[in-house]
Design a protein around this motif. Structure first.
Motif, PDB file in Angstrom:
ATOM      1  N   PRO A  53     -16.847 -10.763  52.385  1.00 45.74           N
ATOM      2  CA  PRO A  53     -17.448 -11.874  51.639  1.00 45.74           C
ATOM      3  C   PRO A  53     -18.933 -11.661  51.334  1.00 45.74           C
ATOM      4  N   LEU A  54     -19.548 -10.657  51.957  1.00 44.88           N
ATOM      5  CA  LEU A  54     -20.971 -10.404  51.711  1.00 44.88           C
ATOM      6  C   LEU A  54     -21.205  -9.373  50.619  1.00 44.88           C
ATOM      7  N   CYS A  55     -20.491  -8.245  50.690  1.00 47.22           N
ATOM      8  CA  CYS A  55     -20.737  -7.170  49.728  1.00 47.22           C
ATOM      9  C   CYS A  55     -19.547  -6.894  48.812  1.00 47.22           C
ATOM     10  N   ARG A  56     -18.420  -7.526  49.051  1.00 46.49           N
ATOM     11  CA  ARG A  56     -17.196  -7.407  48.249  1.00 46.49           C
ATOM     12  C   ARG A  56     -16.457  -6.082  48.429  1.00 46.49           C
ATOM     13  N   ARG A  57     -16.929  -5.209  49.285  1.00 53.69           N
ATOM     14  CA  ARG A  57     -16.204  -3.968  49.533  1.00 53.69           C
ATOM     15  C   ARG A  57     -14.896  -4.307  50.246  1.00 53.69           C
ATOM     16  N   VAL A  58     -13.824  -3.623  49.893  1.00 50.95           N
ATOM     17  CA  VAL A  58     -12.508  -3.907  50.460  1.00 50.95           C
ATOM     18  C   VAL A  58     -12.202  -2.906  51.569  1.00 50.95           C
ATOM     19  N   THR A  59     -11.821  -3.437  52.727  1.00 50.46           N
ATOM     20  CA  THR A  59     -11.380  -2.613  53.848  1.00 50.46           C
ATOM     21  C   THR A  59      -9.863  -2.596  53.838  1.00 50.46           C
ATOM     22  N   CYS A  60      -9.297  -1.391  53.841  1.00 50.05           N
ATOM     23  CA  CYS A  60      -7.842  -1.239  53.860  1.00 50.05           C
ATOM     24  C   CYS A  60      -7.388  -0.816  55.247  1.00 50.05           C
ATOM     25  N   VAL A  61      -6.311  -1.431  55.703  1.00 47.20           N
ATOM     26  CA  VAL A  61      -5.746  -1.133  57.012  1.00 47.20           C
ATOM     27  C   VAL A  61      -4.425  -0.413  56.783  1.00 47.20           C
ATOM     28  N   GLY A  62      -4.230   0.660  57.548  1.00 45.31           N
ATOM     29  CA  GLY A  62      -3.020   1.473  57.389  1.00 45.31           C
ATOM     30  C   GLY A  62      -1.746   0.697  57.657  1.00 45.31           C
ATOM     31  N   ARG A  63      -0.670   1.203  57.124  1.00 42.60           N
ATOM     32  CA  ARG A  63       0.642   0.563  57.283  1.00 42.60           C
ATOM     33  C   ARG A  63       1.013   0.440  58.757  1.00 42.60           C
ATOM     34  N   GLY A  64       1.541  -0.708  59.097  1.00 44.63           N
ATOM     35  CA  GLY A  64       2.018  -0.929  60.457  1.00 44.63           C
ATOM     36  C   GLY A  64       0.935  -1.301  61.465  1.00 44.63           C
ATOM     37  N   LEU A  65      -0.339  -1.304  61.047  1.00 45.13           N
ATOM     38  CA  LEU A  65      -1.419  -1.680  61.956  1.00 45.13           C
ATOM     39  C   LEU A  65      -1.879  -3.106  61.681  1.00 45.13           C
ATOM     40  N   SER A  66      -2.273  -3.801  62.732  1.00 46.18           N
ATOM     41  CA  SER A  66      -2.874  -5.120  62.564  1.00 46.18           C
ATOM     42  C   SER A  66      -4.381  -4.942  62.427  1.00 46.18           C
ATOM     43  N   LEU A  67      -5.069  -6.003  62.048  1.00 42.51           N
ATOM     44  CA  LEU A  67      -6.529  -5.945  61.966  1.00 42.51           C
ATOM     45  C   LEU A  67      -7.135  -5.616  63.329  1.00 42.51           C
ATOM     46  N   GLN A  68      -6.567  -6.200  64.384  1.00 40.34           N
ATOM     47  CA  GLN A  68      -7.088  -5.993  65.731  1.00 40.34           C
ATOM     48  C   GLN A  68      -6.926  -4.527  66.165  1.00 40.34           C
ATOM     49  N   GLU A  69      -5.877  -3.882  65.708  1.00 42.09           N
ATOM     50  CA  GLU A  69      -5.650  -2.472  66.047  1.00 42.09           C
ATOM     51  C   GLU A  69      -6.519  -1.539  65.215  1.00 42.09           C
ATOM     52  N   ALA A  70      -6.812  -1.929  63.978  1.00 39.50           N
ATOM     53  CA  ALA A  70      -7.489  -1.031  63.043  1.00 39.50           C
ATOM     54  C   ALA A  70      -9.012  -1.164  63.043  1.00 39.50           C
ATOM     55  N   LEU A  71      -9.530  -2.339  63.352  1.00 36.20           N
ATOM     56  CA  LEU A  71     -10.974  -2.557  63.241  1.00 36.20           C
ATOM     57  C   LEU A  71     -11.657  -2.489  64.606  1.00 36.20           C
ATOM     58  N   TRP A  72     -12.819  -1.853  64.621  1.00 42.15           N
ATOM     59  CA  TRP A  72     -13.597  -1.714  65.844  1.00 42.15           C
ATOM     60  C   TRP A  72     -14.253  -3.039  66.215  1.00 42.15           C
ATOM     61  N   VAL A  73     -14.481  -3.220  67.504  1.00 38.31           N
ATOM     62  CA  VAL A  73     -15.252  -4.360  67.992  1.00 38.31           C
ATOM     63  C   VAL A  73     -16.727  -3.984  67.892  1.00 38.31           C
ATOM     64  N   ASN A  74     -17.558  -4.913  67.466  1.00 36.55           N
ATOM     65  CA  ASN A  74     -18.998  -4.686  67.389  1.00 36.55           C
ATOM     66  C   ASN A  74     -19.554  -4.706  68.819  1.00 36.55           C
ATOM     67  N   ASN A  75     -19.839  -3.512  69.371  1.00 34.08           N
ATOM     68  CA  ASN A  75     -20.262  -3.387  70.769  1.00 34.08           C
ATOM     69  C   ASN A  75     -21.576  -4.086  71.065  1.00 34.08           C
ATOM     70  N   LYS A  76     -22.498  -4.057  70.147  1.00 35.43           N
ATOM     71  CA  LYS A  76     -23.796  -4.708  70.336  1.00 35.43           C
ATOM     72  C   LYS A  76     -23.593  -6.214  70.567  1.00 35.43           C
ATOM     73  N   LEU A  77     -22.784  -6.820  69.717  1.00 29.03           N
ATOM     74  CA  LEU A  77     -22.508  -8.248  69.862  1.00 29.03           C
ATOM     75  C   LEU A  77     -21.656  -8.526  71.093  1.00 29.03           C
TER      76      LEU A  77
END
Length: 132
Positions: A53-77
């Motif tokens: 929603p900030l830069c409009r770039r689209v992140t694609c997640v591979g087939r069979g993966l959920s967002l939680q499986e595909a995206l890293w947790v922000n370690n700093k936060l």
């Protein structure tokens, strides 16, 4: 859209947590909480996609993966959440302890009379007793 403090999601404006509002990083390196990412995600041509929603770039997640499986947790936060949780837990424990002590004085009839009994046994010391 206004960027929020590092400790909260810039979509829902709620603070990140380690339980349900986990901060996850999109491929554009912007971070949002799990529920907002789930809401923003769409399935297109069999792929799960999330437009930032900030830069409009689209992140694609591979087939069979959920967002939680595909995206890293922000370690700093994530590390900041731990500190906030510990300090909040300590503060909550202190409040519980204070309210428990107040309720004990009110709800237990034996506490207050015992205190009064002890007060009756107190007496003032004379000037002679305090010097010596």
């Amino acid at each position: 859209m206004v960027l929020c403090d590092d400790g909260e999601c810039s979509v829902c404006l709620l603070p990140y947590s380690r339980m349900d509002k986990i901060p996850r990083v999109l491929h554009c390196r912007h971070t949002f909480c799990d529920p907002c990412l789930d809401t923003m995600s769409r399935v297109r041509s069999g792929l799960l996609t999330v437009p930032c929603p900030l830069c409009r770039r689209v992140t694609c997640v591979g087939r069979g993966l959920s967002l939680q499986e595909a995206l890293w947790v922000n370690n700093k936060l994530w590390e900041q959440i731990q500190e906030d949780v510990e300090s909040a837990a300590l503060e909550e424990d202190e409040q519980r302890h204070r309210s428990r002590n107040q309720s004990n004085l009110i709800s237990h009839p034996h506490t207050f009379p015992l205190f009064r009994r002890e007060m009756k046994s107190w007496r003032r010391l004379s000037a002679h007793e305090t010097r010596g």
